[in-house]
Scaffold this active site. Structure first.
Site, short mmCIF file in Angstrom:
data_model
loop_
_atom_site.label_atom_id
_atom_site.label_comp_id
_atom_site.label_asym_id
_atom_site.label_seq_id
_atom_site.Cartn_x
_atom_site.Cartn_y
_atom_site.Cartn_z
N ASP A 27 0.99 -1.18 0.06
CA ASP A 27 0.01 -0.14 0.03
C ASP A 27 0.89 1.28 -0.07
O ASP A 27 0.56 2.12 -0.56
CB ASP A 27 -0.95 -0.12 1.24
CG ASP A 27 -2.12 -1.10 1.19
OD1 ASP A 27 -2.26 -1.65 0.12
OD2 ASP A 27 -2.83 -1.13 2.14
N LEU A 66 -36.17 -8.93 -13.25
CA LEU A 66 -36.32 -10.41 -13.29
C LEU A 66 -37.72 -10.97 -12.56
O LEU A 66 -37.90 -10.58 -11.52
CB LEU A 66 -35.01 -11.06 -12.80
CG LEU A 66 -33.56 -10.74 -13.27
CD1 LEU A 66 -32.59 -11.57 -12.45
CD2 LEU A 66 -33.56 -11.09 -14.70
N GLU A 75 -25.43 -17.06 -10.43
CA GLU A 75 -24.53 -15.76 -10.03
C GLU A 75 -25.36 -15.35 -8.59
O GLU A 75 -26.59 -15.56 -8.76
CB GLU A 75 -24.68 -14.60 -10.92
CG GLU A 75 -24.29 -14.82 -12.44
CD GLU A 75 -24.64 -13.59 -13.33
OE1 GLU A 75 -24.25 -13.93 -14.44
OE2 GLU A 75 -25.12 -12.49 -12.97
N LYS A 126 -27.07 -12.80 -6.17
CA LYS A 126 -27.83 -11.56 -6.53
C LYS A 126 -27.43 -10.55 -5.46
O LYS A 126 -28.02 -10.81 -4.26
CB LYS A 126 -29.42 -11.91 -6.46
CG LYS A 126 -30.11 -10.70 -6.66
CD LYS A 126 -31.61 -11.05 -6.81
CE LYS A 126 -32.73 -10.27 -7.33
NZ LYS A 126 -32.63 -9.06 -6.38
N ASP A 159 -27.31 -7.40 -3.00
CA ASP A 159 -28.16 -6.51 -2.58
C ASP A 159 -27.67 -5.11 -2.53
O ASP A 159 -27.10 -4.57 -1.69
CB ASP A 159 -28.49 -6.98 -1.03
CG ASP A 159 -29.92 -6.41 -0.57
OD1 ASP A 159 -30.78 -5.93 -1.46
OD2 ASP A 159 -30.20 -6.69 0.54
N TYR A 169 -21.89 -7.46 -13.93
CA TYR A 169 -22.65 -8.78 -14.16
C TYR A 169 -23.13 -9.25 -15.78
O TYR A 169 -23.50 -10.21 -16.04
CB TYR A 169 -23.84 -9.08 -13.01
CG TYR A 169 -24.88 -8.16 -13.28
CD1 TYR A 169 -25.61 -8.01 -14.28
CD2 TYR A 169 -24.97 -7.27 -12.20
CE1 TYR A 169 -26.75 -7.11 -14.45
CE2 TYR A 169 -25.98 -6.45 -11.99
CZ TYR A 169 -26.86 -6.36 -13.26
OH TYR A 169 -27.68 -5.18 -13.36
N LYS A 226 -29.11 -17.76 -15.06
CA LYS A 226 -29.51 -17.00 -16.63
C LYS A 226 -29.06 -18.48 -17.58
O LYS A 226 -28.15 -19.18 -17.47
CB LYS A 226 -28.30 -16.08 -16.92
CG LYS A 226 -28.52 -14.99 -16.18
CD LYS A 226 -27.57 -13.91 -16.29
CE LYS A 226 -27.61 -12.88 -15.59
NZ LYS A 226 -26.75 -11.70 -15.56
N LYS A 266 -35.21 -16.39 -5.13
CA LYS A 266 -35.17 -15.78 -3.65
C LYS A 266 -35.06 -16.52 -2.52
O LYS A 266 -35.78 -17.67 -2.50
CB LYS A 266 -36.67 -14.61 -3.36
CG LYS A 266 -36.85 -14.00 -4.49
CD LYS A 266 -36.12 -12.81 -4.84
CE LYS A 266 -35.95 -11.79 -3.77
NZ LYS A 266 -35.52 -10.46 -4.19
N CYS A 315 -65.94 4.46 6.95
CA CYS A 315 -64.62 4.67 6.59
C CYS A 315 -63.92 5.56 7.60
O CYS A 315 -64.54 6.29 8.06
CB CYS A 315 -64.66 5.62 5.41
SG CYS A 315 -62.86 6.40 4.87
N CYS A 343 -63.61 9.31 6.42
CA CYS A 343 -64.50 10.34 6.11
C CYS A 343 -65.74 9.85 6.78
O CYS A 343 -66.62 10.73 6.46
CB CYS A 343 -64.37 10.46 4.60
SG CYS A 343 -65.10 9.05 3.64
N CYS A 351 -64.05 2.08 0.76
CA CYS A 351 -64.81 3.53 0.80
C CYS A 351 -65.53 4.05 -0.48
O CYS A 351 -64.81 4.14 -1.32
CB CYS A 351 -64.06 4.46 1.56
SG CYS A 351 -64.91 5.89 1.55
N CYS A 380 -63.26 11.49 0.16
CA CYS A 380 -62.57 10.90 1.26
C CYS A 380 -60.98 11.49 1.17
O CYS A 380 -60.44 11.31 0.12
CB CYS A 380 -62.68 9.29 0.86
SG CYS A 380 -61.47 8.63 2.11
#
Length: 670
Positions: free
Chosen positions: A34, A84, A115, A117, A119, A224, A288, A312, A406, A409, A424, A430
Site C-alpha cells: 500500500d 427479473l 450468479e 444476487k 443486494d 454482471y 441465466k 429468492k 370509513c 371520512c 370506501c 374521502c
C-alpha cells in the site's frame, strides 16, 4: 525536468496506478505494498497540482470526488434495464427449466450460469475508447439518473480499460458489510440516524449530490452483464464475463456454469448456507441461460427476460406481538389492514408494521389483536404476518372487527361480489383517497414530477394548497415559501418540475388519472390507439374493447371514468392549465404481414445515426412488429449501420446478414 518528461512521467504513474487498482480491487491480489501505491498517488497529485493542464479525465486522482451538483439529470436507457421474474422454490426453478427447454427445443444442450444476487443498486456504465464516460442508475428500467461523479469515486470501477473500446456494462453497486458497520459507527458519533441496511446505505450514498460524501462511504461493485457492445463474436454469457474481467472489470468469483439444474440447485443451497459469512449482503441467486443465441431466441416479456430468473432465499422469520390493527385507505378506496408490532429486527431492518392484506386473510389465518405472531419479509422486502402462535395466547387477545364506516371520512364501506377488498365509496370526498390519488399522479411512472414525493404532497394537502391534481398547476411561489423547509431554491425547482410535466406524452396523464385496472402498459396502448384525449373521451365501449390487451372489465372501467361529470371537468381544467393532451410517441403501424419488412424480424443497430437517436429508431422498429437486440448472430435478420459501424458490420457481412444504411431505413419507414 522538461514539460515533455513531466507529462511522460505522469502517464507512467497513471498506467501503474490503473494496474495496481485492478490487481487490488478486481483480482484481490496486489503486487505492491500500500505504501508504494500511496507514494505514486502523492507524486501524481503533485504533478497535476503544479501542471493542471496535464490532468486527464481518467486520472486516478478523480476518485477523491468532484464538484457537487444541484440535481441529477434524467437519462433514457438505450436498452431497458429489465427486472427479473422471481422463483421462491426449487419447484419454481424446475418449471423455469421446463419452459426454457420447451421453447429452445427438447434436444438442446442448455447450460445455466448461476450468479449471486447482490443486494445493492443496479447501474449502467459507459466507456468511450476505453475511458469511463458515463454512469446511470437503473431507475424505472427505461430511465435512470446520471450519477457519474459519484461512480468515479468507487475504486473497483476502472477509469480506463485495458482496451480502447466503446462498451456499456451493467453491474450492482453495493456497500460491503465492513463499510456498513463503519459508516453506522460514524453516523451515531455525529448524532445521525444509522443506515437501516446495506442496500439503503448504498442507494443513499450513490445519490448524494456531493461526490466527496460518496467517496467516504467505500462502495464497491460487481459487473454482471454486457450492455450495448460490439463484441459480437461472443457465444456464451460466461465467456462475456471472462472478457469483462480481462478488460479490467470486477466480476464475482462465485459465479459458476452448470450443465444441469440438479447441480445448480445444490450450489444454491451451499450459497444459502454460506450467506452469513459473505463480506456483502445477497438477497437471492440469479439463474441465466448461458448460450447467447438461446437468450435471443427466448426473448423477453414487457417486464422481464424469459432466459433468466431470480431465486429468492426463504425469508428470515422472527416473532413479535401484534399491538393493534390499523386501517389505511388507498386511492381507489380499498381498505388495507396493517398490523402494528412491537419493534423487531427482520432481515437487517427494524420492523414495526406488517401487512395483513385484507379481512379474509385475517380470518383465514385466525389472527387476533394481542397475538404473538411469526413475522417475515416477503421477498426480503415487505414485512408480513405469517401466522399467530396460538400456544402463547393468554385469553386477553381479541378479534379484529372491520368497521362499517370509513375511518377517514365516515362514509359507508362496500364490498362488491367477487372481490376480497372492502372499499370506501366516497371517491371524491374521502381525504385519504384524494391524497393517495395526488401521490399517484406525480409518481415516476405517471407525471414524474421531480421533487414532489409523498412527504411534500402530504404537506401541500394538509396545508390546503392542493385538493385536486389540477391544483398542482396553480401553485404559487409566495404560498410555498410559507411552508416548513421550503426555501426559495427548492420552491423554484419544484415549480419548474411541475411546469415541465405539462409536456408529458398522453400515456403518462392517462396513468396518472388513476383509472381502475389501468397500468403503465394499458395507458400506453390507449394513448397509441386514440392519440388524443378528445378522441379517447368520445370512444365507445366497443372501440375501447378493441384496444390491444384490453378486456371487458378494463374497458368498462375506462368508459365509466371518461363519462363521469367530475372526470370530464377535471380534464377540461388540466387542458386549460396547459397540460398536454396528445400522444407524443411512435404510433404502431398496421401493415399486412406480407408487406411488412419489420414483422417478426430481428434487428441490430450499430454506428452513429444522424437523423434520429438510437432509442427512437428502436421504438420505430418495435412499433412495426420488429425486435431489436444488442449483438449480431446467425439469428439476426437486418443490421442497420450508421457511421463508424465497427465490428458488428464486419460480423454481419461474414454471416450474410442483410445490411441497411440509415438512409434506407428511413426510406422504408416512410
Amino acid at each position: 525536468m522538461t514539460i515533455v518528461n513531466i507529462k511522460k512521467r505522469a502517464n507512467e504513474i497513471r498506467t501503474l496506478l490503473h494496474q495496481y487498482n485492478y490487481e487490488y480491487y478486481a483480482l484481490d491480489n496486489p503486487s505492491v505494498p500500500d505504501a508504494e501505491f500511496d507514494r505514486l498517488m502523492q507524486e501524481l497529485i503533485k504533478i497535476e497540482s503544479d501542471y493542471p493542464e496535464l490532468r486527464t479525465e481518467d486520472s486516478p486522482t478523480v476518485r477523491v470526488g468532484g464538484a457537487a451538483v444541484s440535481k441529477f439529470e434524467k437519462v433514457q436507457h438505450l436498452n431497458p434495464m429489465l427486472s427479473l421474474s422471481n422463483a421462491y422454490s426449487m419447484e419454481d426453478l424446475n418449471e423455469f427449466d421446463k419452459r426454457v427447454r420447451a421453447e429452445v427445443g427438447p434436444d438442446a444442450e442448455i447450460e445455466y450460469v448461476g450468479e449471486l444476487k447482490i443486494d445493492g443498486l443496479a447501474i449502467s456504465l459507459k466507456y468511450q475508447s476505453g475511458v469511463f464516460h458515463d454512469g446511470v442508475t437503473r431507475g424505472d428500467g427505461t430511465e435512470g439518473e446520471r450519477v457519474f461523479e459519484n461512480l468515479r469515486t468507487i475504486k473497483s470501477i476502472p477509469l480506463r480499460l485495458k482496451q480502447p473500446i466503446d462498451i456499456e456494462v451493467r453491474g450492482e453497486v453495493f456497500m460491503p458489510k465492513s463499510s456498513f458497520e463503519k459508516s453506522n459507527v460514524d453516523r451515531l458519533a455525529n448524532g445521525e440516524e444509522p443506515f437501516a441496511n446495506c442496500r439503503n446505505a448504498a442507494a443513499g450514498s450513490l445519490r448524494q449530490l456531493d461526490p466527496k460524501i460518496a467517496a467516504k462511504r467505500n462502495l464497491d461493485i460487481f459487473i454482471y452483464a454486457l450492455g450495448e457492445n460490439d463484441l459480437s463474436y461472443l457465444q456464451n454469457h460466461d465467456e462475456s464475463l471472462q472478457v469483462l474481467n480481462e478488460l479490467g472489470f470486477k466480476t464475482n468469483s462465485l459465479t459458476k456454469t452448470f450443465s444441469n439444474m440438479e447441480n445448480l440447485q445444490a450450489y444454491i443451497q451451499q450459497i444459502h448456507e454460506d450467506r452469513p459469512s459473505l463480506p456483502y449482503e445477497i438477497d437471492g441467486f440469479v439463474v441465466k441461460v448461458n448460450q447467447l443465441g438461446y437468450q435471443q431466441k427466448l426473448g423477453m416479456t414487457s417486464k422481464a427476460p424469459k432466459w433468466a430468473i431470480a431465486y429468492k432465499f426463504p425469508a428470515e422469520e422472527v416473532v413479535s406481538k401484534i399491538l393493534d390493527i390499523e386501517l389505511t385507505i388507498g386511492r381507489t378506496g380499498q381498505l388495507t389492514p396493517t398490523a402494528i408490532l412491537e419493534p423487531v429486527q427482520v432481515a437487517g431492518t427494524t420492523v414495526g408494521r406488517a401487512t395483513l392484506h385484507n379481512e379474509d386473510i385475517i380470518k383465514a389465518k385466525g389472527i387476533k389483536i394481542g397475538d404473538y405472531a411469526v413475522i417475515r419479509k416477503a421477498g426480503d422486502i415487505i414485512p408480513e404476518v405469517v401466522r399467530p402462535i396460538v400456544e402463547r395466547r393468554t385469553g386477553e387477545e381479541f378479534e379484529f372487527v372491520l368497521p362499517t364506516e370509513c375511518p377517514e371520512c365516515g362514509s359507508d364501506l362496500e364490498r362488491l361480489d367477487g372481490e376480497v377488498a372492502t372499499r370506501c365509496i366516497n371517491h371524491t370526498g374521502c381525504p385519504a383517497q384524494v391524497r393517495e390519488g395526488l401521490i399517484h399522479f406525480v409518481s415516476r411512472d405517471a407525471m414524474n414530477v421531480d421533487g414532489l414525493g409523498e412527504k411534500v404532497v402530504n404537506q401541500l394537502f394538509s396545508n390546503g394548497l392542493i385538493h385536486t391534481v389540477a391544483d398542482l398547476y396553480r401553485l404559487r411561489k409566495e404560498d410555498l415559501l410559507k411552508l416548513d423547509r421550503m426555501g426559495a431554491k427548492s420552491v423554484d425547482n419544484l415549480l419548474q418540475a411541475i411546469e415541465v410535466s405539462k409536456q408529458n406524452s398522453l400515456e403518462r396523464l392517462i396513468l396518472g388519472l388513476g383509472i381502475r385496472h389501468i397500468g403503465k402498459n394499458g395507458a400506453k396502448k390507449l394513448a397509441q390507439k386514440f392519440e388524443t384525449m378528445e378522441q379517447l373521451k368520445i370512444a365507445t365501449f366497443d372501440e375501447l374493447i378493441t384496444t390491444e390487451d384490453m378486456g371487458d372489465k378494463t374497458a368498462d372501467s375506462v368508459y365509466t371514468f371518461l363519462h363521469h361529470t367530475e372526470s370530464l371537468a377535471l380534464l377540461d381544467e388540466l387542458a386549460q392549465l396547459g397540460v398536454n393532451m396528445k400522444y407524443k410517441g411512435p404510433k404502431p403501424v398496421v401493415v399486412a404481414a406480407g408487406d411488412n419488412p419489420f414483422a417478426e424480424k430481428i434487428f441490430v443497430l450499430t454506428g452513429t445515426l444522424h437523423q434520429m437517436k438510437r432509442n427512437e429508431a428502436k421504438a420505430l422498429i418495435e412499433s412495426r412488429g420488429g425486435k431489436v437486440t444488442g449483438s449480431v448472430s446467425a439469428n439476426t435478420d437486418v443490421l442497420i449501420a450508421g457511421e463508424k459501424a465497427g465490428s458488428k458490420l464486419t460480423n454481419a457481412q461474414d454471416l450474410g446478414v442483410e445490411i441497411w444504411s440509415e438512409e434506407k431505413f428511413i426510406e422504408i419507414i416512410q
